[in-house]
Design an enzyme around this catalytic site. Structure first.
Site, PDB file in Angstrom:
ATOM      1  N   SER A  60      32.281  19.420   3.874  1.00  0.00           N
ATOM      2  CA  SER A  60      33.273  19.311   2.800  1.00  0.00           C
ATOM      3  C   SER A  60      33.768  20.699   2.399  1.00  0.00           C
ATOM      4  O   SER A  60      32.971  21.549   2.008  1.00  0.00           O
ATOM      5  CB  SER A  60      32.680  18.601   1.585  1.00  0.00           C
ATOM      6  OG  SER A  60      32.327  17.277   1.917  1.00  0.00           O
ATOM      7  N   GLU A  79      34.512  24.953  -1.505  1.00  0.00           N
ATOM      8  CA  GLU A  79      33.051  24.972  -1.542  1.00  0.00           C
ATOM      9  C   GLU A  79      32.451  26.149  -0.785  1.00  0.00           C
ATOM     10  O   GLU A  79      31.542  26.801  -1.281  1.00  0.00           O
ATOM     11  CB  GLU A  79      32.487  23.658  -0.993  1.00  0.00           C
ATOM     12  CG  GLU A  79      32.587  22.494  -1.960  1.00  0.00           C
ATOM     13  CD  GLU A  79      31.612  21.383  -1.612  1.00  0.00           C
ATOM     14  OE1 GLU A  79      30.556  21.680  -1.028  1.00  0.00           O
ATOM     15  OE2 GLU A  79      31.898  20.222  -1.929  1.00  0.00           O
ATOM     16  N   ARG A  85      27.937  21.775  -8.103  1.00  0.00           N
ATOM     17  CA  ARG A  85      28.142  22.840  -7.115  1.00  0.00           C
ATOM     18  C   ARG A  85      28.014  24.228  -7.736  1.00  0.00           C
ATOM     19  O   ARG A  85      28.636  25.191  -7.281  1.00  0.00           O
ATOM     20  CB  ARG A  85      29.517  22.699  -6.433  1.00  0.00           C
ATOM     21  CG  ARG A  85      29.706  21.404  -5.679  1.00  0.00           C
ATOM     22  CD  ARG A  85      28.753  21.261  -4.512  1.00  0.00           C
ATOM     23  NE  ARG A  85      29.028  20.040  -3.771  1.00  0.00           N
ATOM     24  CZ  ARG A  85      28.491  18.856  -4.036  1.00  0.00           C
ATOM     25  NH1 ARG A  85      27.625  18.736  -5.040  1.00  0.00           N
ATOM     26  NH2 ARG A  85      28.798  17.789  -3.318  1.00  0.00           N
TER      27      ARG A  85
END
Length: 346
Positions: free
Chosen positions: A235, A331, A163
């Site tokens: 998410s 995120e 990420r």
């Protein structure tokens, strides 16, 4: 602010948060995108690039220009061993995967149904079900706002990690991604190492790319709410990476803890398991709530604010740290009046 004309961003963020901006423009061609961004940058005006709007949490009126990136186009060439794709930033990510499968160019199917645009994908190094964008990224072309030049970075120079990418770090606030190059090997091998895909690997006959795609889509649709029905950004929390020693200690206390060994012997914990195990499904702040079917997801139950979402996220992070000694990270990008900010400051 009350005397200024504003434009609604509600329909352009998948959380469905009611928020405005001072200026809203659509960029359907590269020349438009470049000109708009350079003008705003030179005038020291905040810029918010929006693709699918699936990775942002709007917390207040954005005091700058919001740019809807809608550039389109997919070009394909091929060599002896690989297909090479040049894809414009405004293409929808899931549409790209469908295009590839329809044209018998598999490889990206494990990343099916990840919301958002192609231009946003390298920033997060999007990943799911044992695959990451970094595996297929040949290059990324971007506008350098400081120099005004269009530059190209090879995939290996994008500093991809879990990420993470150079676009979230050294090139943050400087790069506007214009297009992405992909390389897809013709010698396709199914990636069946993760979750529900393992059942496909047990079959005696060969697995097709479309079967992998269908399995991923069915799994995601069963677990993740449709943003058109229940606002969300997919998410919300990253899977935390811990040392083997930390994992072993947690394993002694929680025998059913879920973790995956990474190449460097670190363990990636399942954030959803941690949140579920802490009993936080359904936890709410205002009209923001942890989804009852998937603990990784924060949903808008109707009329929630960006502040509700941020307060809930902080509460979850604190609870997980108190119980497991593990610090979760979010995120999506938290967007304030002048741009991205840290969750702690929201």
């Amino acid at each position: 602010m009350d005397s200024k004309t504003t434009h609604s961003l509600t329909q352009f963020n998948t959380l469905g948060i009611k928020a405005d901006c001072l200026r809203l423009v659509r960029a359907r061609q590269e020349a438009e995108l470049v000109a708009i961004c350079l003008q705003a940058f030179k005038q020291q005006e905040p810029i918010l690039l929006i693709g699918g709007g699936s990775n942002i949490v709007l917390t207040e009126t954005f005091e700058g220009t919001a740019v809807l990136v809608e550039t389109k186009g997919i070009e394909v060439t091929q060599g002896e061993q690989c297909y090479y794709l040049k894809v414009e930033a405004g293409e929808v990510w899931h549409d790209l995967i469908n295009f590839c499968l329809d044209n018998e160019m598999p490889g990206l199917e494990n990343l099916a149904l990840i919301p958002g645009s192609v231009g946003a994908a390298p920033i997060q190094n999007i990943g799911a079900y044992g695959a990451e964008l970094a595996q297929f990224c040949d290059w990324v072309e971007y506008l350098d706002l400081v120099s005004g030049e269009i530059k190209r970075l090879k995939g290996g120079d994008c500093e991809f990690a879990y990420r993470e990418s150079i676009f979230k770090n050294a090139l943050k606030h400087r790069a506007v991604i214009l297009r992405v190059g992909f390389v897809l090997p013709k010698a396709w091998q199914p990636n069946l190492s993760y979750g529900p895909l393992q059942e496909l690997s047990e079959r005696s006959q060969g697995v097709t790319p479309r079967e992998v795609f269908d399995c991923i889509c069915e799994t995601r649709m069963a677990k993740l709410p449709d943003p058109a029905v229940l606002g969300n950004v997919g998410s919300f929390f990253k899977n935390p990476v811990v040392s083997q020693q930390t994992f072993d200690a947690l394993k002694r206390q929680y025998s059913d803890i879920v973790g995956y060994t990474l190449d460097d012997s670190k363990i990636k914990l399942a954030a959803g398991w941690l949140i579920d195990r802490a009993g936080l499904k359904g936890l709410s702040v205002g009209n923001a709530s942890i989804h009852l079917k998937q603990a990784l997801v924060i949903v808008n139950k109707g009329g929630c604010s960006g502040q509700d979402v941020c307060d809930l996220a902080r509460l979850v992070i604190d609870r997980i740290f108190e119980q497991f000694g593990v610090r979760l990270e979010v995120e999506p990008r938290i967007i304030g009046a002048t741009g991205q900010k840290e969750l702690a400051d929201a």
